[in-house]
Motif scaffolding. Structure first.
Motif, PDB file in Angstrom:
ATOM      1  N   ILE A  40       0.847  -1.188   0.000  1.00  0.00           N
ATOM      2  CA  ILE A  40       0.000   0.000   0.000  1.00  0.00           C
ATOM      3  C   ILE A  40       0.888   1.246   0.000  1.00  0.00           C
ATOM      4  N   SER A  41       0.473   2.226  -0.784  1.00  0.00           N
ATOM      5  CA  SER A  41       1.165   3.516  -0.746  1.00  0.00           C
ATOM      6  C   SER A  41       0.230   4.536  -0.106  1.00  0.00           C
ATOM      7  N   MET A  42       0.771   5.703   0.191  1.00  0.00           N
ATOM      8  CA  MET A  42      -0.049   6.772   0.743  1.00  0.00           C
ATOM      9  C   MET A  42       0.099   7.989  -0.156  1.00  0.00           C
ATOM     10  N   LYS A  43      -1.039   8.622  -0.442  1.00  0.00           N
ATOM     11  CA  LYS A  43      -1.035   9.842  -1.249  1.00  0.00           C
ATOM     12  C   LYS A  43      -1.738  10.941  -0.470  1.00  0.00           C
ATOM     13  N   LYS A  44      -1.305  12.170  -0.737  1.00  0.00           N
ATOM     14  CA  LYS A  44      -1.900  13.333  -0.093  1.00  0.00           C
ATOM     15  C   LYS A  44      -2.657  14.133  -1.152  1.00  0.00           C
ATOM     16  N   PHE A  45      -3.825  14.653  -0.786  1.00  0.00           N
ATOM     17  CA  PHE A  45      -4.640  15.470  -1.678  1.00  0.00           C
ATOM     18  C   PHE A  45      -4.983  16.773  -0.969  1.00  0.00           C
ATOM     19  N   LYS A  46      -4.918  17.851  -1.719  1.00  0.00           N
ATOM     20  CA  LYS A  46      -5.242  19.182  -1.194  1.00  0.00           C
ATOM     21  C   LYS A  46      -6.745  19.434  -1.319  1.00  0.00           C
ATOM     22  N   PRO A  47      -7.273  20.382  -0.531  1.00  0.00           N
ATOM     23  CA  PRO A  47      -8.697  20.712  -0.638  1.00  0.00           C
ATOM     24  C   PRO A  47      -9.074  21.064  -2.085  1.00  0.00           C
ATOM     25  N   GLY A  48     -10.192  20.482  -2.530  1.00  0.00           N
ATOM     26  CA  GLY A  48     -10.666  20.720  -3.888  1.00  0.00           C
ATOM     27  C   GLY A  48     -10.084  19.786  -4.931  1.00  0.00           C
ATOM     28  N   GLN A  49      -9.081  19.031  -4.568  1.00  0.00           N
ATOM     29  CA  GLN A  49      -8.447  18.126  -5.519  1.00  0.00           C
ATOM     30  C   GLN A  49      -9.292  16.857  -5.686  1.00  0.00           C
ATOM     31  N   VAL A  50      -9.481  16.436  -6.934  1.00  0.00           N
ATOM     32  CA  VAL A  50     -10.263  15.235  -7.235  1.00  0.00           C
ATOM     33  C   VAL A  50      -9.392  14.005  -7.011  1.00  0.00           C
ATOM     34  N   ILE A  51      -9.900  13.078  -6.233  1.00  0.00           N
ATOM     35  CA  ILE A  51      -9.196  11.825  -5.948  1.00  0.00           C
ATOM     36  C   ILE A  51      -9.556  10.790  -7.001  1.00  0.00           C
ATOM     37  N   ILE A  52     -10.860  10.597  -7.244  1.00  0.00           N
ATOM     38  CA  ILE A  52     -11.308   9.786  -8.381  1.00  0.00           C
ATOM     39  C   ILE A  52     -12.436  10.540  -9.073  1.00  0.00           C
ATOM     40  N   LYS A  53     -12.554  10.320 -10.380  1.00  0.00           N
ATOM     41  CA  LYS A  53     -13.532  11.046 -11.180  1.00  0.00           C
ATOM     42  C   LYS A  53     -14.499  10.077 -11.835  1.00  0.00           C
ATOM     43  N   GLU A  54     -15.771  10.364 -11.684  1.00  0.00           N
ATOM     44  CA  GLU A  54     -16.821   9.555 -12.300  1.00  0.00           C
ATOM     45  C   GLU A  54     -16.542   9.404 -13.791  1.00  0.00           C
ATOM     46  N   GLY A  55     -16.669   8.162 -14.268  1.00  0.00           N
ATOM     47  CA  GLY A  55     -16.470   7.882 -15.685  1.00  0.00           C
ATOM     48  C   GLY A  55     -15.067   7.443 -16.037  1.00  0.00           C
ATOM     49  N   THR A 108     -17.610  10.739  -8.226  1.00  0.00           N
ATOM     50  CA  THR A 108     -16.417  11.575  -8.071  1.00  0.00           C
ATOM     51  C   THR A 108     -16.169  11.777  -6.585  1.00  0.00           C
ATOM     52  N   VAL A 109     -14.930  11.653  -6.175  1.00  0.00           N
ATOM     53  CA  VAL A 109     -14.531  11.870  -4.788  1.00  0.00           C
ATOM     54  C   VAL A 109     -13.546  13.037  -4.786  1.00  0.00           C
ATOM     55  N   THR A 110     -13.901  14.080  -4.034  1.00  0.00           N
ATOM     56  CA  THR A 110     -13.104  15.302  -3.980  1.00  0.00           C
ATOM     57  C   THR A 110     -12.713  15.586  -2.537  1.00  0.00           C
ATOM     58  N   ALA A 111     -11.470  15.967  -2.327  1.00  0.00           N
ATOM     59  CA  ALA A 111     -11.005  16.311  -0.979  1.00  0.00           C
ATOM     60  C   ALA A 111     -11.678  17.604  -0.517  1.00  0.00           C
ATOM     61  N   ILE A 112     -12.251  17.584   0.674  1.00  0.00           N
ATOM     62  CA  ILE A 112     -12.826  18.790   1.274  1.00  0.00           C
ATOM     63  C   ILE A 112     -11.728  19.559   1.995  1.00  0.00           C
ATOM     64  N   GLU A 113     -10.916  18.820   2.698  1.00  0.00           N
ATOM     65  CA  GLU A 113      -9.758  19.371   3.401  1.00  0.00           C
ATOM     66  C   GLU A 113      -8.565  18.505   3.015  1.00  0.00           C
ATOM     67  N   GLU A 114      -7.396  18.863   3.486  1.00  0.00           N
ATOM     68  CA  GLU A 114      -6.238  18.042   3.147  1.00  0.00           C
ATOM     69  C   GLU A 114      -6.499  16.606   3.587  1.00  0.00           C
ATOM     70  N   CYS A 115      -6.261  15.673   2.679  1.00  0.00           N
ATOM     71  CA  CYS A 115      -6.530  14.257   2.931  1.00  0.00           C
ATOM     72  C   CYS A 115      -5.285  13.429   2.680  1.00  0.00           C
ATOM     73  N   GLN A 116      -5.207  12.359   3.423  1.00  0.00           N
ATOM     74  CA  GLN A 116      -4.250  11.310   3.124  1.00  0.00           C
ATOM     75  C   GLN A 116      -5.066  10.057   2.857  1.00  0.00           C
ATOM     76  N   VAL A 117      -4.722   9.357   1.783  1.00  0.00           N
ATOM     77  CA  VAL A 117      -5.408   8.115   1.454  1.00  0.00           C
ATOM     78  C   VAL A 117      -4.390   7.002   1.284  1.00  0.00           C
ATOM     79  N   LEU A 118      -4.784   5.832   1.754  1.00  0.00           N
ATOM     80  CA  LEU A 118      -4.007   4.634   1.492  1.00  0.00           C
ATOM     81  C   LEU A 118      -4.460   4.131   0.131  1.00  0.00           C
ATOM     82  N   VAL A 119      -3.514   3.774  -0.716  1.00  0.00           N
ATOM     83  CA  VAL A 119      -3.820   3.378  -2.091  1.00  0.00           C
ATOM     84  C   VAL A 119      -3.313   1.958  -2.322  1.00  0.00           C
ATOM     85  N   LEU A 120      -4.216   1.118  -2.826  1.00  0.00           N
ATOM     86  CA  LEU A 120      -3.876  -0.268  -3.140  1.00  0.00           C
ATOM     87  C   LEU A 120      -4.133  -0.494  -4.630  1.00  0.00           C
TER      88      LEU A 120
END
Length: 172
Positions: A40-55, A108-120
């Motif tokens: 597993i890796s970890m990624k950081k996303f800033k507020p407003g950044q799209v993590i996954i996009k529908e479609g 679509t999943v968008t960061a509201i605040e700074e997020c860290q996600v585990l990615v597999l």
């Protein structure tokens, strides 16, 4: 990749419903969770950044480790609708179908605040399942149960909509 601590991540993994059959206090389960942790890796996303996009086509599964996200999807006419705002304390994950197929993202999943996600990544997950078949069995069983519940709830929703439409047409 952001730094992560195995002793913090393993209990978090065990709280995620897909991995909840693994007890980090049992040696055999902890060994499997540790192997999972290692891919597993970890990624950081800033507020407003799209993590996954529908479609989009996806091949990664995400676990919200910290922060909060906004889930939305488009109507058939293309208008966005909000589905939920969720935070890491809820032990949420998204993109789970990527573990079994490179399917189109359904929201679509968008960061509201700074997020860290585990990615597999699905490829790494499949490789680990070749070595640890119990991991694949337990996770796929949880996925099947989750999808079965989704189908059942969707069928109930459809029946209710059909009844409402019928009542409207009939003038009730």
């Amino acid at each position: 990749m952001e730094t992560r601590n195995r002793d913090e991540v393993l209990p978090k993994l065990a709280k995620i419903s897909l991995f909840s059959d693994f007890d980090p206090n049992k040696e055999a389960d902890r060994a499997i969770l540790t192997q999972l942790y290692e891919i597993i890796s970890m990624k950081k996303f800033k507020p407003g950044q799209v993590i996954i996009k529908e479609g989009d086509i996806g091949d990664e599964f995400y676990i919200l480790y910290s922060g909060s996200v906004h889930i939305s999807r488009n109507t058939p006419a293309g208008d966005p609708i909000a589905l939920a705002d969720l935070n890491a304390s809820m032990n949420i994950f998204f993109g789970e179908t990527a573990l079994i197929s490179n399917d189109m993202r359904s929201a679509t999943v968008t960061a509201i605040e700074e997020c860290q996600v585990l990615v597999l990544a699905s490829k790494k997950f499949h490789e680990l399942c070749q070595k640890q078949s119990i991991l694949g069995y337990r996770v796929l069983l949880k996925l099947a149960q989750r999808m079965s519940n989704t189908i059942s709830n969707t069928n109930k929703d459809k029946a209710m909509l059909y009844q409402a439409l019928f009542n409207e047409i009939a003038g009730n």
